[in-house]
Design an enzyme around this catalytic site. Structure first.
Site, short mmCIF file in Angstrom:
data_model
loop_
_atom_site.label_atom_id
_atom_site.label_comp_id
_atom_site.label_asym_id
_atom_site.label_seq_id
_atom_site.Cartn_x
_atom_site.Cartn_y
_atom_site.Cartn_z
N CYS C 66 0.82 -1.21 0.00
CA CYS C 66 0.00 0.00 0.00
C CYS C 66 0.86 1.27 0.00
O CYS C 66 2.02 1.26 0.40
CB CYS C 66 -0.89 0.05 1.24
SG CYS C 66 -1.99 -1.37 1.45
N GLU C 68 0.85 3.94 1.91
CA GLU C 68 1.35 4.42 3.20
C GLU C 68 2.66 3.72 3.57
O GLU C 68 3.59 4.33 4.08
CB GLU C 68 0.32 4.17 4.31
CG GLU C 68 -1.02 4.86 4.11
CD GLU C 68 -2.01 3.99 3.34
OE1 GLU C 68 -1.60 3.29 2.38
OE2 GLU C 68 -3.20 4.01 3.72
N CYS C 115 -5.70 0.96 5.54
CA CYS C 115 -6.14 -0.37 5.94
C CYS C 115 -5.46 -0.75 7.25
O CYS C 115 -4.50 -0.10 7.69
CB CYS C 115 -5.82 -1.40 4.85
SG CYS C 115 -4.10 -1.99 4.84
N CYS C 118 -1.64 -1.29 7.17
CA CYS C 118 -0.86 -0.05 7.16
C CYS C 118 -0.84 0.62 8.53
O CYS C 118 0.18 1.14 8.97
CB CYS C 118 -1.40 0.90 6.10
SG CYS C 118 -0.94 0.39 4.43
ZN LIG Z 1 -2.82 -0.57 3.52
#
Ligand SMILES: [Zn+2]
Ligand SMILES: [Zn+2]
Ligand SMILES: [Zn+2]
Ligand SMILES: [Zn+2]
Lengths: 172, 172, 172, 172
Positions: C66, C68, C115, C118
């Site tokens: 992801c 982040e 999420c 993260c």
């Molecule tokens: Zn994530």
């Protein structure tokens, strides 16, 4: 010739030296308080530049990220490994194989290979005949291509689009 | 003989049929609303029993789990793939290679191989000469050993203990 | 005051504008041919500098990373979020809370939150009272602290060393 | 009332006892030679039955799977947590919130909470008001709902389909 080899077929000595120096050095950025297993990685780009990575662990072990993946994410962000000119429709495949000449990995032991998860991540961005150079603490190394490390790979071309799969699925 | 092969060296026809039936059937348990790519997996244990798995996706894609890993986690929980008699000191290695005779994987397309992350997960529990049978929707298949799919693997014996690594690290 | 809020308690307007601009812009580096869901992230460091990230997907969905996490790995590599002066013995905790003033996330829809994976990754590097700014495509945003997004977190202090756990385990 | 609490709002004493016994017992199936941190998990289904899980680690730390996710994958495979009657078009949402009454987690220390990655995985299958019971080695526990542990969650309804996102993306 069977993998791993003790020499590179694609790199000249100065390139190999550069990859070794940066791979070993990158270990210093490792955040590995749980395994204490420092890993450094370095990407050699076709223009001779280098992007490095190190492993970054987490108290929840599965959440950590290996050195090889850190190096590639950095290179993607810096625009070095993704096909800029690809049409949007082709972007899924257009990103493949661009911008990575070789990938080095270095550890504090006699040498180690990328884990399977990293081989899979690398697959999306490096050509199959690209070499991965695995350095031990003393600078000694072994060489294998991505194809040799991840034969019969599950790549972008193995996966039809979600929409195509929905049609197939409905016919089952 | 080069991988993949179109026949199994380790399974008899009834075993292969069992693995095919269960691998294909396991796709029905797939939770894959994002990719629509259903995958089923089945483990054949030495006693002839079967453990199945299917891919379970998540709105945050990296959080999903592939079919092969689901099958193995179930088998571990059911006590089928871990060396029960191993001393605690040996547990790190004692679990290896016990209880998996072959692993089948089935998809809705012409066939696909386990991703690198799964090859890595399997590595901890299946002997390197164990066969992985990759089934297409029509039941046709290809065969390769774990060693062939994950050569030069990073396994438990590649990783000294955290304590040993701390000593090594301090000497760098 | 309950999260999320529509204003930041820790950032001044120019800082927020900077974070918004970079978070939205970072989406252009997204490699998301599978979800087509572009995400951009940006870290504001105490010195006013910015590190960006974007989501990088993989044909094997669980292997992607992801936005982040990409931003944070880059910042770690650039020496911006890890306590350099910490003693090796303290490194496990010394890395915490250093160098991240706020984290921005931007999507192509009306807005989305990090999420759970993260949130867990961020936990290792950002102070719990650090703000996460969630931008929608139009630049509108919501604000919550890491503590609000990941209460009762499992962090470095939740996990005794492997060696300590071995002692405890033997006593069970 | 603020989380965590020291009592359950949804379980009766016999249910809580059942969850405690199975969560603590499940630790025995843990394969955790790297962290030595054993975790057990147990799902209480509405029909009073239990599905357990334990953490399964890997030499490549990010490849391991936590106890909570193992428990849920097993329950999905056994048909206990997925809406069977949902239309295919609704399957994306239809699977939510069905079949998990409460989730227990047990460790060898004084207690720990699920990591963020697990909270995210649970999100797809458990109702937001479902309780998570966190047991310490002595059976003492804390309670919080999934909503309390993962507020402002990124769930299935946060993610438009890949096809919808492609349209949005082209308009940017
Ligand atoms: Zn994530
Ligand atoms: Zn790796
Ligand atoms: Zn996989
Ligand atoms: Zn977890």
């Amino acid at each position: 010739m069977a993998a791993p080899r003790s020499h590179s077929d694609s790199l000249q000595t100065p390139e190999l030296d550069l990859l070794r120096t940066h791979s070993l050095e990158a270990r210093n950025s490792s955040y590995s308080p749980y395994s204490n297993f420092r890993v450094g990685a370095a990407i050699l780009h076709p223009d001779g530049s280098i992007t490095t990575g190190a492993n970054i662990e987490n108290a929840s072990y599965p959440v950590g990220i290996c050195a090889e993946r850190v190096a590639i994410t950095r290179a993607v962000m810096e625009g070095k490994v993704r096909a800029v000119g690809a049409k949007e429709e082709d972007a899924k495949f257009g990103g493949l194989g661009t911008g990575i000449k070789a990938l080095g990995v270095a550890v504090d032991t006699e040498g180690a290979s990328p884990c399977g998860m990293c081989r899979q991540f690398i697959r999306e961005f490096m050509p199959l005949d690209g070499e991965i150079i695995m350095f031990g603490n003393d600078g000694e190394y072994k060489v294998a291509t991505l194809q040799e490390l991840l034969p019969l790979s599950f790549g972008p071309d193995s996966l039809p689009s979600s929409d195509e799969m929905l049609q197939i699925r409905r016919q089952q």
